[in-house]
Design a protein around this motif. Structure first.
Motif, PDB file in Angstrom:
ATOM      1  N   LEU A  16      -9.227 -39.562  66.308  1.00 38.34           N
ATOM      2  CA  LEU A  16      -8.322 -39.995  67.367  1.00 38.34           C
ATOM      3  C   LEU A  16      -7.559 -41.238  66.906  1.00 38.34           C
ATOM      4  O   LEU A  16      -7.357 -42.190  67.646  1.00 38.34           O
ATOM      5  CB  LEU A  16      -9.075 -40.244  68.671  1.00 38.34           C
ATOM      6  CG  LEU A  16      -9.752 -39.000  69.239  1.00 38.34           C
ATOM      7  CD1 LEU A  16     -10.598 -39.352  70.462  1.00 38.34           C
ATOM      8  CD2 LEU A  16      -8.730 -37.926  69.592  1.00 38.34           C
ATOM      9  N   LEU A  71      -2.158 -37.063  72.295  1.00 41.65           N
ATOM     10  CA  LEU A  71      -3.066 -37.768  73.202  1.00 41.65           C
ATOM     11  C   LEU A  71      -2.746 -39.257  73.288  1.00 41.65           C
ATOM     12  O   LEU A  71      -3.217 -39.940  74.199  1.00 41.65           O
ATOM     13  CB  LEU A  71      -4.510 -37.599  72.741  1.00 41.65           C
ATOM     14  CG  LEU A  71      -5.041 -36.167  72.653  1.00 41.65           C
ATOM     15  CD1 LEU A  71      -6.455 -36.162  72.094  1.00 41.65           C
ATOM     16  CD2 LEU A  71      -5.009 -35.501  74.025  1.00 41.65           C
ATOM     17  N   LEU A  76      -7.251 -29.459  70.826  1.00 41.00           N
ATOM     18  CA  LEU A  76      -8.304 -30.132  71.585  1.00 41.00           C
ATOM     19  C   LEU A  76      -7.968 -30.057  73.066  1.00 41.00           C
ATOM     20  O   LEU A  76      -6.939 -30.564  73.507  1.00 41.00           O
ATOM     21  CB  LEU A  76      -8.428 -31.592  71.140  1.00 41.00           C
ATOM     22  CG  LEU A  76      -9.449 -32.447  71.896  1.00 41.00           C
ATOM     23  CD1 LEU A  76     -10.860 -31.915  71.710  1.00 41.00           C
ATOM     24  CD2 LEU A  76      -9.358 -33.897  71.446  1.00 41.00           C
ATOM     25  N   THR A 105     -10.936 -33.704  60.299  1.00 42.20           N
ATOM     26  CA  THR A 105     -10.529 -33.928  61.681  1.00 42.20           C
ATOM     27  C   THR A 105     -10.073 -35.361  61.897  1.00 42.20           C
ATOM     28  O   THR A 105     -10.397 -36.264  61.127  1.00 42.20           O
ATOM     29  CB  THR A 105     -11.686 -33.581  62.651  1.00 42.20           C
ATOM     30  OG1 THR A 105     -11.208 -33.583  63.992  1.00 42.20           O
ATOM     31  CG2 THR A 105     -12.811 -34.575  62.526  1.00 42.20           C
ATOM     32  N   SER A 106      -9.308 -35.547  62.948  1.00 38.02           N
ATOM     33  CA  SER A 106      -8.867 -36.871  63.366  1.00 38.02           C
ATOM     34  C   SER A 106     -10.024 -37.649  63.967  1.00 38.02           C
ATOM     35  O   SER A 106     -10.937 -37.076  64.569  1.00 38.02           O
ATOM     36  CB  SER A 106      -7.747 -36.708  64.389  1.00 38.02           C
ATOM     37  OG  SER A 106      -7.586 -37.863  65.176  1.00 38.02           O
ATOM     38  N   THR A 134      -3.876 -34.180  67.343  1.00 42.01           N
ATOM     39  CA  THR A 134      -4.298 -35.099  68.412  1.00 42.01           C
ATOM     40  C   THR A 134      -3.266 -36.180  68.716  1.00 42.01           C
ATOM     41  O   THR A 134      -3.496 -37.016  69.594  1.00 42.01           O
ATOM     42  CB  THR A 134      -5.636 -35.775  68.048  1.00 42.01           C
ATOM     43  OG1 THR A 134      -5.480 -36.481  66.805  1.00 42.01           O
ATOM     44  CG2 THR A 134      -6.758 -34.749  67.921  1.00 42.01           C
ATOM     45  N   ARG A 139      -4.115 -39.712  60.017  1.00 44.32           N
ATOM     46  CA  ARG A 139      -4.048 -38.259  60.180  1.00 44.32           C
ATOM     47  C   ARG A 139      -3.251 -37.619  59.049  1.00 44.32           C
ATOM     48  O   ARG A 139      -3.561 -36.505  58.610  1.00 44.32           O
ATOM     49  CB  ARG A 139      -3.442 -37.886  61.538  1.00 44.32           C
ATOM     50  CG  ARG A 139      -4.293 -38.277  62.727  1.00 44.32           C
ATOM     51  CD  ARG A 139      -3.897 -37.498  63.989  1.00 44.32           C
ATOM     52  NE  ARG A 139      -2.481 -37.289  64.145  1.00 44.32           N
ATOM     53  CZ  ARG A 139      -1.629 -38.163  64.695  1.00 44.32           C
ATOM     54  NH1 ARG A 139      -2.074 -39.347  65.129  1.00 44.32           N
ATOM     55  NH2 ARG A 139      -0.347 -37.885  64.812  1.00 44.32           N
ATOM     56  N   THR A 149      -8.581 -31.081  76.938  1.00 47.68           N
ATOM     57  CA  THR A 149      -9.037 -32.346  77.516  1.00 47.68           C
ATOM     58  C   THR A 149      -9.268 -32.316  79.017  1.00 47.68           C
ATOM     59  O   THR A 149      -9.838 -33.262  79.561  1.00 47.68           O
ATOM     60  CB  THR A 149      -8.031 -33.470  77.199  1.00 47.68           C
ATOM     61  OG1 THR A 149      -6.750 -33.113  77.735  1.00 47.68           O
ATOM     62  CG2 THR A 149      -7.903 -33.683  75.699  1.00 47.68           C
ATOM     63  N   GLY A 173      -8.996 -30.398  62.603  1.00 46.91           N
ATOM     64  CA  GLY A 173      -8.795 -31.066  63.889  1.00 46.91           C
ATOM     65  C   GLY A 173      -7.777 -32.185  63.841  1.00 46.91           C
ATOM     66  O   GLY A 173      -8.125 -33.333  64.109  1.00 46.91           O
TER      67      GLY A 173
END
Length: 354
Positions: A292, A322, A131, A289-290, A319, A298, A133, A316
């Protein structure tokens, strides 16, 4: 061993704010869960397909009462049966996902095998996308080049927070930085009307996108279907709205080319697997996907990904970097998420302070 559901509120803070088509995000609220030896996580994304905090509190209280004193489950079917008996979890997908994951982890740990194997799959490393950013064009190009050099074969960008020409310039810079063979996907987070999405997708065409995730609001299934004439389209938040199954799979052809599963939106690993079976029957691909979220959710998503075809799109799940803190996160290298071979999720509860 008997179990009792332990609940601990948590806030995951990002190292820096993240611009999306739905606005600026600085963190995610939710809960860590523990059920015997099993770990779970509730990630709350109100407005993106999950229940609000007050509803999650009520659901967790009801789940704790229903599961008090129960033994570790003996099979995934037994997990599904226990979840099915807690009525409020039918309407609270994030809480359902967290409680279910704690049960799955407890059951797999009790059986002494990784969760993927307990689910009937093989444990393997999972291809993941990176990802990107950065917002500024030059910095974004440098970031893309760095991720490609780390052997990520798929890159993802959030779009919609900036004017169309700015997003088109960002995509052009990424494509120029990584060359023709790296896959690029974008996520609009439902920011556009169908008409605006058409304009955006036409502007993005030179970047040769793998797919465009949630270009229109979650309830606009007809808009998703029509936009398939311009690009491959993926649904994310749409999975969490009432009537999603009919909206996505009704009619002469599916509304999308790809389904993107976030555990707290779809309602957990087991529901995602049922959805995936339906998707494959009509030629729709699946990506996990995550949201977030933290290491536990996850991890559950990574084990879910092990049950999906190896040749499918990258998932995905890269992450964790992050977040300001990501205790227990799986190792990511060379474009792969590496799952440990320990029982269950393979995360030591002590790492999370239990």
């Amino acid at each position: 061993m008997t179990t009792e559901l332990l609940i601990r509120p948590r806030t995951l803070c990002f190292r820096s704010s993240l611009s999306t088509g739905a606005g600026l995000r600085v963190g995610v609220e939710g809960f860590w869960l523990r059920l015997g030896d099993g770990l779970g996580e509730v990630t709350l994304l109100p407005g993106f397909g999950t229940e609000p905090p007050e509803r999650a509190h009520a659901a967790l209280a009801e789940a704790a009462s229903a599961l008090r004193g129960s033994a570790p489950p003996g099979s995934p079917d037994e997990v599904a049966d226990r979840i099915g008996k807690i009525a409020i979890l039918r309407e609270t997908p994030a809480t359902r996902a967290g409680v279910e994951l704690a049960l799955l982890d407890a059951g797999a740990r009790h059986a002494g095998v990784p969760l993927a194997i307990w689910l009937g799959a093989e444990l393997r490393s999972v291809r993941v996308n990176a990802l990107l950013t950065d917002d500024e064009v030059d910095a974004l190009a440098s970031e893309a080049r760095a991720r490609a050099q780390e052997n990520f074969d798929t890159l993802k960008l959030k779009v919609g927070a900036q004017p169309a020409e700015r997003d088109a310039a960002r995509l052009a810079a990424v494509r120029a930085a990584v060359g023709p063979n790296t896959r690029i996907r974008v996520d609009g987070n439902g920011a556009w009307s169908e008409a605006e999405a058409r304009t955006r997708l036409q502007a993005f065409a030179p970047a040769r996108l793998e797919f465009v995730e949630q270009p229109v609001p979650a309830t606009d299934f007809d808009g998703l279907r029509k936009l398939r004439s311009l690009a491959r389209i993926a649904a994310d938040e749409s999975i969490g709205v009432p009537g999603a199954r009919d909206g996505l799979f009704g009619g002469k052809r599916p509304a999308v080319d790809v389904l993107v599963f976030k555990l707290p939106v779809v309602g957990g690993v087991l529901r995602a697997r049922r959805y995936a079976t339906l998707a494959w029957q009509v030629g729709v691909e699946v990506v996990v996907t995550s949201a977030l979220d933290g290491a536990v959710s996850r991890a559950g998503a990574a084990h879910l990904a092990c049950t999906l075809p190896v040749e499918g799109p990258a998932h995905g799940l890269a992450t964790g970097h992050l977040l300001e803190s990501d205790a227990g996160g799986y190792a990511i290298s060379h474009g792969l998420c590496h799952l440990p071979d320990g029982p269950g999720l393979g995360i030591d509860p002590e790492v999370l302070g239990w």
